[in-house]
Design a protein around this motif. Structure first.
Motif, PDB file in Angstrom:
ATOM      1  N   ASP A 168       0.863  -1.183   0.000  1.00 17.74           N
ATOM      2  CA  ASP A 168       0.000   0.000   0.000  1.00 17.74           C
ATOM      3  C   ASP A 168       0.902   1.237   0.000  1.00 17.74           C
ATOM      4  N   GLU A 169       1.211   1.705  -1.192  1.00 16.08           N
ATOM      5  CA  GLU A 169       2.193   2.789  -1.322  1.00 16.08           C
ATOM      6  C   GLU A 169       1.716   4.064  -0.631  1.00 16.08           C
ATOM      7  N   ALA A 170       0.393   4.302  -0.680  1.00 15.25           N
ATOM      8  CA  ALA A 170      -0.117   5.536  -0.079  1.00 15.25           C
ATOM      9  C   ALA A 170       0.129   5.534   1.430  1.00 15.25           C
ATOM     10  N   ALA A 171      -0.164   4.386   2.070  1.00 13.02           N
ATOM     11  CA  ALA A 171       0.040   4.299   3.520  1.00 13.02           C
ATOM     12  C   ALA A 171       1.528   4.417   3.855  1.00 13.02           C
ATOM     13  N   PHE A 172       2.333   3.788   3.045  1.00 13.32           N
ATOM     14  CA  PHE A 172       3.786   3.815   3.245  1.00 13.32           C
ATOM     15  C   PHE A 172       4.297   5.256   3.207  1.00 13.32           C
ATOM     16  N   LYS A 173       3.834   5.981   2.187  1.00 13.06           N
ATOM     17  CA  LYS A 173       4.275   7.377   2.040  1.00 13.06           C
ATOM     18  C   LYS A 173       3.754   8.232   3.188  1.00 13.06           C
ATOM     19  N   ARG A 174       2.516   7.939   3.625  1.00 16.19           N
ATOM     20  CA  ARG A 174       1.932   8.716   4.731  1.00 16.19           C
ATOM     21  C   ARG A 174       2.767   8.540   6.006  1.00 16.19           C
ATOM     22  N   ASP A 175       3.122   7.310   6.325  1.00 25.10           N
ATOM     23  CA  ASP A 175       3.930   7.054   7.528  1.00 25.10           C
ATOM     24  C   ASP A 175       5.261   7.795   7.449  1.00 25.10           C
ATOM     25  N   ALA A 176       5.871   7.739   6.281  1.00 23.08           N
ATOM     26  CA  ALA A 176       7.181   8.382   6.132  1.00 23.08           C
ATOM     27  C   ALA A 176       7.048   9.894   6.248  1.00 23.08           C
TER      28      ALA A 176
ATOM     29  N   GLU B 170      30.820  -4.226   8.398  1.00 22.62           N
ATOM     30  CA  GLU B 170      30.821  -2.914   9.052  1.00 22.62           C
ATOM     31  C   GLU B 170      30.302  -3.013  10.485  1.00 22.62           C
ATOM     32  N   GLN B 171      30.113  -4.210  10.996  1.00 19.02           N
ATOM     33  CA  GLN B 171      29.674  -4.464  12.372  1.00 19.02           C
ATOM     34  C   GLN B 171      28.212  -4.054  12.591  1.00 19.02           C
ATOM     35  N   ASN B 172      27.390  -4.314  11.605  1.00 17.31           N
ATOM     36  CA  ASN B 172      25.947  -4.116  11.746  1.00 17.31           C
ATOM     37  C   ASN B 172      25.247  -5.421  11.378  1.00 17.31           C
ATOM     38  N   LEU B 173      23.938  -5.466  11.606  1.00 18.54           N
ATOM     39  CA  LEU B 173      23.161  -6.662  11.251  1.00 18.54           C
ATOM     40  C   LEU B 173      22.196  -6.325  10.117  1.00 18.54           C
ATOM     41  N   VAL B 174      21.780  -7.343   9.394  1.00 21.60           N
ATOM     42  CA  VAL B 174      20.914  -7.123   8.239  1.00 21.60           C
ATOM     43  C   VAL B 174      19.739  -8.101   8.280  1.00 21.60           C
ATOM     44  N   LEU B 175      18.537  -7.572   8.041  1.00 19.79           N
ATOM     45  CA  LEU B 175      17.373  -8.429   7.774  1.00 19.79           C
ATOM     46  C   LEU B 175      17.152  -8.356   6.270  1.00 19.79           C
ATOM     47  N   PRO B 176      17.364  -9.466   5.573  1.00 22.03           N
ATOM     48  CA  PRO B 176      17.420  -9.362   4.114  1.00 22.03           C
ATOM     49  C   PRO B 176      16.089  -9.295   3.372  1.00 22.03           C
ATOM     50  N   HIS B 177      14.984  -9.719   3.984  1.00 26.73           N
ATOM     51  CA  HIS B 177      13.741  -9.700   3.178  1.00 26.73           C
ATOM     52  C   HIS B 177      12.580  -9.138   3.983  1.00 26.73           C
ATOM     53  N   VAL B 178      12.455  -7.850   4.051  1.00 29.74           N
ATOM     54  CA  VAL B 178      11.346  -7.267   4.809  1.00 29.74           C
ATOM     55  C   VAL B 178      10.370  -6.595   3.842  1.00 29.74           C
ATOM     56  N   ARG B 179       9.103  -6.964   3.961  1.00 29.77           N
ATOM     57  CA  ARG B 179       8.104  -6.287   3.112  1.00 29.77           C
ATOM     58  C   ARG B 179       8.071  -4.816   3.470  1.00 29.77           C
ATOM     59  N   ARG B 180       7.917  -3.974   2.462  1.00 29.65           N
ATOM     60  CA  ARG B 180       8.012  -2.540   2.712  1.00 29.65           C
ATOM     61  C   ARG B 180       6.886  -2.034   3.597  1.00 29.65           C
ATOM     62  N   ASP B 181       5.724  -2.709   3.546  1.00 27.12           N
ATOM     63  CA  ASP B 181       4.656  -2.221   4.424  1.00 27.12           C
ATOM     64  C   ASP B 181       4.851  -2.668   5.875  1.00 27.12           C
ATOM     65  N   ALA B 182       5.904  -3.439   6.133  1.00 25.56           N
ATOM     66  CA  ALA B 182       6.204  -3.812   7.524  1.00 25.56           C
ATOM     67  C   ALA B 182       7.313  -2.937   8.101  1.00 25.56           C
ATOM     68  N   LEU B 183       7.864  -2.051   7.289  1.00 22.54           N
ATOM     69  CA  LEU B 183       9.044  -1.302   7.733  1.00 22.54           C
ATOM     70  C   LEU B 183       8.741  -0.349   8.892  1.00 22.54           C
ATOM     71  N   PHE B 184       7.575   0.300   8.842  1.00 26.73           N
ATOM     72  CA  PHE B 184       7.263   1.278   9.883  1.00 26.73           C
ATOM     73  C   PHE B 184       7.177   0.591  11.247  1.00 26.73           C
ATOM     74  N   GLY B 185       6.468  -0.532  11.286  1.00 27.53           N
ATOM     75  CA  GLY B 185       6.352  -1.295  12.534  1.00 27.53           C
ATOM     76  C   GLY B 185       7.713  -1.806  12.997  1.00 27.53           C
ATOM     77  N   LEU B 186       8.502  -2.261  12.042  1.00 25.44           N
ATOM     78  CA  LEU B 186       9.844  -2.765  12.377  1.00 25.44           C
ATOM     79  C   LEU B 186      10.679  -1.652  13.004  1.00 25.44           C
ATOM     80  N   TRP B 187      10.650  -0.504  12.363  1.00 27.06           N
ATOM     81  CA  TRP B 187      11.451   0.619  12.869  1.00 27.06           C
ATOM     82  C   TRP B 187      11.060   0.976  14.301  1.00 27.06           C
ATOM     83  N   LYS B 188       9.749   0.992  14.585  1.00 22.91           N
ATOM     84  CA  LYS B 188       9.304   1.360  15.934  1.00 22.91           C
ATOM     85  C   LYS B 188       9.819   0.362  16.973  1.00 22.91           C
ATOM     86  N   ARG B 189       9.804  -0.907  16.607  1.00 14.79           N
ATOM     87  CA  ARG B 189      10.278  -1.920  17.574  1.00 14.79           C
ATOM     88  C   ARG B 189      11.793  -1.846  17.748  1.00 14.79           C
TER      89      ARG B 189
END
Ligand code: SF4
Lengths: 549, 99
Positions: free
Chosen positions: A304-312, A376-395
């Motif tokens: 849902d690109e509209a919701a994604f853009k709204r959150d950002a 570079e001493q960081n961690l990576v989650l390689p496959h995250v759906r873009r509509d889950a990014l906002f929730g992921l960031w908050k956690r």
């Protein structure tokens, strides 16, 4: 993800049993330290300043939630509740007791992990792009090749007594995210005119006392010939590499002394004379290994690109994190997420057991269980759906893992230095902490930037490759810091040059600040620090630095 | 003045030679001797049936200050007192000492 077969399981279990007996004999006084040390090192156990340190292998930085949970459990039960991710995509535990180590290795074996070949004059962890398999700019997934190299090099009888340790990196994208050119052997995956996959082979890179970048010794080695060609490289190294002087034993010194052209000729002659069929890499074997790395079954319902853009738009901090910590995925519905282990003022690369558990949970929920460790001493989650990014960031934010600084000046690579490492000549972590605190406010204005810090000339912090590199040295009992400028790690790899006399520890942050001000004043549009440095030279930086120092 | 230190075999903790075959994790308990007696102290610290309690024993320089023993070198001060990096604010460190 590659899964152990029966052979792997048996091999690792047998190793744990052998090691358990070795520790028993050591604690009973039947083995001296001189006898025991090579045995513990073969299992990744070092003795550092405050305790034993266990370096756990994460082959090519790829692991999963079950392994991460086990690491969290081990750090809680046997260590002090945190671990340190290294520039070799491994994990170090700083507070380990010798008497616990057989149990720790047994716990690791239960999730297909070990600490073998994380030390000694052996093949070390083959490193690769932390975005491997999912990067939008990739020719082909490099992980199957990294796995093939791991299998080929583990306890290879011909190469188990090399002159020195040996490090290989593989990159398969247009952008080199694996610092390939600083490796003993570097491999760039290439396609030839016929569309066939092969490798550009580079040799002779390495940091440390004599920092050198590798040279191309063969522009295209067909996939089938990869192992036979590497065996030829190793044979030439085994034959001519110096064993009389530890500082001259790496392959880089051999390539430098022979000259890259001559070295390449020696390898070619050895390769042509060898039984290439015996070490040929058959297509069906590559396919079999590659099948373990198949992409997961993505949910392809449109985002849902509209919701994604709204959150950002409503959350500038989230928008900043999106910009800095996410990367384009092969699937347009997904993103590759880098989790920063560089909260401002903390120890770069450290991760608590609670954070490890959280990352494991997030990986299960959002990334098919997969996790990567980046050099570079960081961690990576390689496959995250873009509509889950906002929730992921908050956690992530709530757990101290939401720092939006990937590739920025506070995303500092830093070795453990004299706070932990018995080889150190100075501390590095407090320098990184102070610098990050000071630079955080200017980060946005500075843009892409990397600072790399090592606590001794061994250069585990890759200081030679930092836009600004910092090396801690001991000068008559005092810590002082040598500053190098203009280093670069990726496609335009360059070794930085020392700008002048070393700075006292309390002058480092101010000195770097001065250098940054010169850069901000003199940079032209879109120029990164190394570009500006190459264009204007050291003089303006030097004049400003030593005017205030 | 000098003292003998090493890392405890079973867990790697820095320990200091107290005398009479004894070692302590407290540097203040260490036997501090004049430079001229240092080599003899190191030799005595290495006596006894294997395994010796300490690995990698060495002599280090130290002074007595306000009733405490203070190593001269920064490295040894960090060994004696622990990392200078401060606690991780974003984690709950579990002290192994509590186990
Ligand atoms: S660079 Fe030196 S101080 Fe830093 S981790 Fe490596 S060996 Fe230790």
């Amino acid at each position: 993800m590659y899964r152990y077969d029966d052979f792997d399981h048996r091999f690792v279990d047998e190793r744990v049993a052998q090691y358990r007996d070795q520790v028993r004999r050591r604690l009973a006084g039947q083995l001296t330290e001189d006898e025991f040390k090579p045995l513990r090192l073969m299992n990744g156990l070092y003795l550092q300043m405050h305790a034993y340190m266990l370096r756990i292998a994460i082959p090519y930085g790829a692991f999963d939630s079950a392994k991460m949970r086990k690491l969290a459990h081990i750090t809680r039960k046997y260590d002090r509740g945190y671990g340190h991710f290294t520039t070799r995509q491994n994990l170090q535990l700083n507070w380990i007791k010798l008497e616990d180590t057989p149990d720790i290795l047994a716990e690791l074996a239960s999730v297909e992990m070990h600490a073998i070949q994380t030390s000694g004059n052996s093949f070390r962890n083959t490193t690769t792009d932390p975005f491997a398999g999912v990067a939008h700019d990739e020719i082909e997934d490099p992980r199957p090749y990294a796995e093939i190299l791991r299998q080929w090099s583990t306890l290879h009888p011909e190469f188990s007594f090399l002159p020195r340790k040996f490090k290989i990196a593989v990159s398969a994208s247009t952008e080199d995210r694996a610092a390939v050119k600083m490796h003993d052997v570097g491999l760039y995956l290439r396609r030839n005119d016929k569309g066939e996959v092969g490798f550009e082979v580079m040799a002779g890179g390495g940091l440390g006392r004599t920092p050198l970048l590798s040279h191309t010794i063969k522009p295209f080695v067909a996939r089938r010939d990869l192992l036979s060609y590497l065996e030829a490289v190793l044979r030439v190294y085994n034959q001519y590499g110096r064993r009389d002087n530890i500082y001259k034993a790496r392959i880089k010194i051999l390539v430098q002394s022979l000259g890259a052209k001559k070295f390449a000729e020696e390898v070619e002659a050895e390769w042509l004379a060898s039984d290439r069929e015996a070490a040929a890499l058959p297509d069906n074997y590559v396919r079999e290994i590659a099948s373990a790395f198949a992409l997961p079954a993505y949910d392809n319902t449109p985002v849902d690109e509209a919701a994604f853009k709204r959150d950002a738009a409503a959350n500038p901090a989230f928008a900043r994190w999106l910009r800095r910590n996410t990367f384009g995925h092969k699937s347009s519905n997904h993103a590759v997420v880098t989790i920063s282990l560089k909260p401002v003022g903390e120890t770069p690369g450290d991760c608590s057991a609670d954070q490890m558990d959280l990352v494991a949970d997030l990986a299960d929920e959002l990334s098919f269980g997969e996790i990567r460790a980046a050099y570079e001493q960081n961690l990576v989650l390689p496959h995250v759906r873009r509509d889950a990014l906002f929730g992921l960031w908050k956690r992530l934010e709530a757990a101290g893992l939401g720092t939006a600084n990937i590739g920025q000046i506070t995303d500092i690579i830093c070795c453990p230095g004299m706070d932990y490492c018995s080889l150190a000549t100075a501390r590095s972590i407090p320098i990184a902490q102070d610098l990050a605190r000071h630079m955080a406010a200017k980060e946005e204005a500075i843009g892409t930037f990397n600072i790399k810090i090592s606590g001794c000339i061994n250069a585990c912090g890759h200081h030679h490759l930092g836009h600004i590199g910092i090396l801690g040295v001991d000068k008559n009992g005092e810590e002082v810091y040598q500053i190098t400028l203009g280093g670069d790690a990726g496609n335009n790899a360059a070794v930085g040059t020392i700008i002048g006399p070393a700075l006292k520890s309390d002058a480092v942050t101010g000195g770097i600040d001065t250098l940054i001000d010169v850069y901000l004043k003199l940079r032209q549009d879109g120029e990164r620090f190394p570009d500006t440095y190459r264009r204007i030279g050291a003089k303006p930086f030097k004049e400003a630095l030593y005017a205030v120092a | 003045m000098q003292l003998v230190t090493g890392n405890r075999l079973r867990d790697g903790v820095p320990i200091y030679f107290v005398g009479n075959g004894q070692w302590s994790p407290s540097i203040d308990a260490a036997q501090l001797v004049e430079d001229a007696e240092a080599d003899a102290l190191l030799a005595v610290s290495q006596e006894g049936a294997p395994p010796l309690p300490a690995v990698g024993s060495v002599l280090i320089e130290a002074v007595r200050e306000n009733g405490h023993i203070k190593p001269i070198s920064l490295r040894e001060r960090i060994r004696a007192e622990g990392p200078t990096t401060g606690p991780m604010t974003h984690q709950t460190a579990i002290e192994t000492a509590a186990r």
